[in-house]
Design a protein around this motif. Structure first.
Motif, PDB file in Angstrom:
ATOM      1  N   VAL A  80     -87.521 -28.891  53.168  1.00 13.22           N
ATOM      2  CA  VAL A  80     -88.710 -28.760  52.317  1.00 13.22           C
ATOM      3  C   VAL A  80     -88.811 -27.358  51.733  1.00 13.22           C
ATOM      4  O   VAL A  80     -88.734 -26.361  52.459  1.00 13.22           O
ATOM      5  N   THR A  81     -88.970 -27.279  50.416  1.00 13.18           N
ATOM      6  CA  THR A  81     -89.348 -26.030  49.758  1.00 13.18           C
ATOM      7  C   THR A  81     -90.794 -26.204  49.338  1.00 13.18           C
ATOM      8  O   THR A  81     -91.128 -27.190  48.675  1.00 13.18           O
ATOM      9  N   SER A  82     -91.659 -25.277  49.750  1.00 12.81           N
ATOM     10  CA  SER A  82     -93.081 -25.440  49.457  1.00 12.81           C
ATOM     11  C   SER A  82     -93.612 -24.172  48.802  1.00 12.81           C
ATOM     12  O   SER A  82     -93.306 -23.063  49.240  1.00 12.81           O
ATOM     13  N   ILE A  83     -94.379 -24.333  47.744  1.00 12.58           N
ATOM     14  CA  ILE A  83     -94.894 -23.178  46.991  1.00 12.58           C
ATOM     15  C   ILE A  83     -96.373 -22.962  47.312  1.00 12.58           C
ATOM     16  O   ILE A  83     -97.167 -23.907  47.262  1.00 12.58           O
ATOM     17  N   GLU A  84     -96.712 -21.714  47.656  1.00 10.56           N
ATOM     18  CA  GLU A  84     -98.089 -21.406  48.033  1.00 10.56           C
ATOM     19  C   GLU A  84     -98.500 -20.056  47.444  1.00 10.56           C
ATOM     20  O   GLU A  84     -97.786 -19.073  47.586  1.00 10.56           O
ATOM     21  N   ILE A  85     -99.675 -20.019  46.834  1.00  9.75           N
ATOM     22  CA  ILE A  85    -100.146 -18.801  46.170  1.00  9.75           C
ATOM     23  C   ILE A  85    -100.822 -17.836  47.149  1.00  9.75           C
ATOM     24  O   ILE A  85    -100.879 -16.626  46.892  1.00  9.75           O
ATOM     25  N   ASN A 107     -89.034 -23.965  53.818  1.00 10.22           N
ATOM     26  CA  ASN A 107     -89.012 -22.653  53.205  1.00 10.22           C
ATOM     27  C   ASN A 107     -90.220 -22.525  52.288  1.00 10.22           C
ATOM     28  O   ASN A 107     -90.380 -23.320  51.363  1.00 10.22           O
ATOM     29  N   ILE A 108     -91.069 -21.541  52.566  1.00  8.46           N
ATOM     30  CA  ILE A 108     -92.271 -21.384  51.737  1.00  8.46           C
ATOM     31  C   ILE A 108     -92.070 -20.245  50.754  1.00  8.46           C
ATOM     32  O   ILE A 108     -91.727 -19.124  51.132  1.00  8.46           O
ATOM     33  N   GLU A 109     -92.259 -20.546  49.488  1.00  2.88           N
ATOM     34  CA  GLU A 109     -92.132 -19.554  48.416  1.00  2.88           C
ATOM     35  C   GLU A 109     -93.534 -19.070  48.065  1.00  2.88           C
ATOM     36  O   GLU A 109     -94.394 -19.877  47.681  1.00  2.88           O
ATOM     37  N   LEU A 110     -93.746 -17.761  48.187  1.00  2.00           N
ATOM     38  CA  LEU A 110     -95.065 -17.205  47.883  1.00  2.00           C
ATOM     39  C   LEU A 110     -95.187 -16.926  46.389  1.00  2.00           C
ATOM     40  O   LEU A 110     -94.320 -16.288  45.792  1.00  2.00           O
ATOM     41  N   GLY A 111     -96.271 -17.415  45.811  1.00  2.00           N
ATOM     42  CA  GLY A 111     -96.521 -17.111  44.399  1.00  2.00           C
ATOM     43  C   GLY A 111     -97.251 -18.231  43.701  1.00  2.00           C
ATOM     44  O   GLY A 111     -97.456 -19.308  44.274  1.00  2.00           O
ATOM     45  N   ALA A 112     -97.656 -17.954  42.466  1.00  2.00           N
ATOM     46  CA  ALA A 112     -98.283 -18.992  41.644  1.00  2.00           C
ATOM     47  C   ALA A 112     -97.183 -19.966  41.231  1.00  2.00           C
ATOM     48  O   ALA A 112     -96.090 -19.548  40.833  1.00  2.00           O
ATOM     49  N   ALA A 113     -97.480 -21.237  41.323  1.00  2.00           N
ATOM     50  CA  ALA A 113     -96.457 -22.254  41.062  1.00  2.00           C
ATOM     51  C   ALA A 113     -95.779 -22.048  39.708  1.00  2.00           C
ATOM     52  O   ALA A 113     -94.559 -22.193  39.606  1.00  2.00           O
ATOM     53  N   LEU A 114     -96.552 -21.670  38.696  1.00  2.00           N
ATOM     54  CA  LEU A 114     -95.944 -21.533  37.368  1.00  2.00           C
ATOM     55  C   LEU A 114     -95.047 -20.294  37.260  1.00  2.00           C
ATOM     56  O   LEU A 114     -94.273 -20.185  36.311  1.00  2.00           O
TER      57      LEU A 114
END
Ligand code: SAH
Ligand code: DHB
Ligand code: MG
Length: 222
Positions: A80-85, A107-114
């Motif tokens: 899972v790759t998950s995006i979280e602001i 794996n969590i990617e920090l930031g605004a999805a766009l």
């Protein structure tokens, strides 16, 4: 008891097996003051079943919160790759995911999805299933990125689409044109439908009507 509460309660008690990791994630998220806006257990299980049906190896999630839905996806064996602001949400999610034993799978990617989505696309990342569950005002933009990064015959789910329609006044035909369903309906890359749900997750009877938009990306899967 409202019908929606009864349906949710009976189906949850009947169909959802006890899962200490999911319970711990909910408790720990609450202890850290995260909002109680995860998918329901029935919806989490629905998404996990869907991931198994298409043998999803790679799942992309937009909107991690405390990692509750990430744990459902990871429980199928998928990566899972998950995006979280929110830094805080990411930290709580990482704790919950580690306790669940899935740290190597999520794996969590920090930031605004766009901001993050173009980077994932640039890296050439491809997914079997995308679950969109973040900022409602940007659902169409997320969907557009999701289509670009989903393999042929892979699927995309957008959460809370029915509630968004009710709250945005999409039920007024004059306002329907700019809605997500109208845009997706004109998109030649996908075939889509609406999976309406009834429930009263966490007792919110006024939010009993909701549902996912579900799309499959057209083409041959090799
Ligand atoms: N999928 C989760 C719930 C997600 S709640 C579950 O079912 O367990 C929505 C999350 O999206 C929140 O944590 C919020 O911080 C995050 N979010 C909101 N706007 C965002 C954005 N523009 N980019 C990335 N994440 C965002
Ligand atoms: C809210 C957001 C969600 O994604 C959801 O599934 C339920 C509630 C909210 O912001 O209230
Ligand atoms: Mg949601």
């Amino acid at each position: 008891m409202h019908h929606s509460t009864a349906i949710d309660t009976i189906a949850t008690q009947s169909l959802i097996k006890p899962n200490p990791h999911l319970d711990a994630a909910i408790r720990n998220s609450q202890a850290h003051g995260l909002p109680a806006i995860t998918v329901s257990a029935l919806a989490g299980q629905f998404l996990a079943i869907q991931a198994q049906l298409i043998d999803a190896k790679r799942v992309l999630e937009i909107g991690t919160l405390g990692g509750y839905s990430s744990i459902w996806f990871a429980s199928t064996g998928a990566h899972v790759t998950s995006i979280e602001i929110s830094k805080k949400h990411k930290a709580v999610a990482e704790e919950n995911i580690k306790v669940a034993g899935y740290a190597d799978r999520v794996n969590i990617e920090l930031g605004a999805a766009l901001d993050v989505l173009p980077k994932l696309a640039e890296r050439g990342e491809k997914f079997d299933l995308v679950f969109i569950d973040a900022d409602w005002g940007e659902q169409w933009e997320y969907f557009d990125w999701a289509v670009k990064m989903t393999r042929k015959r892979g699927c995309i789910y957008v959460d809370n689409v029915v509630r968004t329609m009710l709250e945005d006044g999409t039920t007024d035909p004059a306002k329907a044109e700019g809605s997500l369903v109208a845009k997706v309906g004109k998109d030649e890359r996908v075939t889509a439908t609406l999976v309406s749900t009834v429930g009263s997750h966490k007792g919110r009877v006024d939010e009993a009507f909701d549902g996912f938009l579900m799309a499959v990306v057209k083409g041959e899967h090799h």
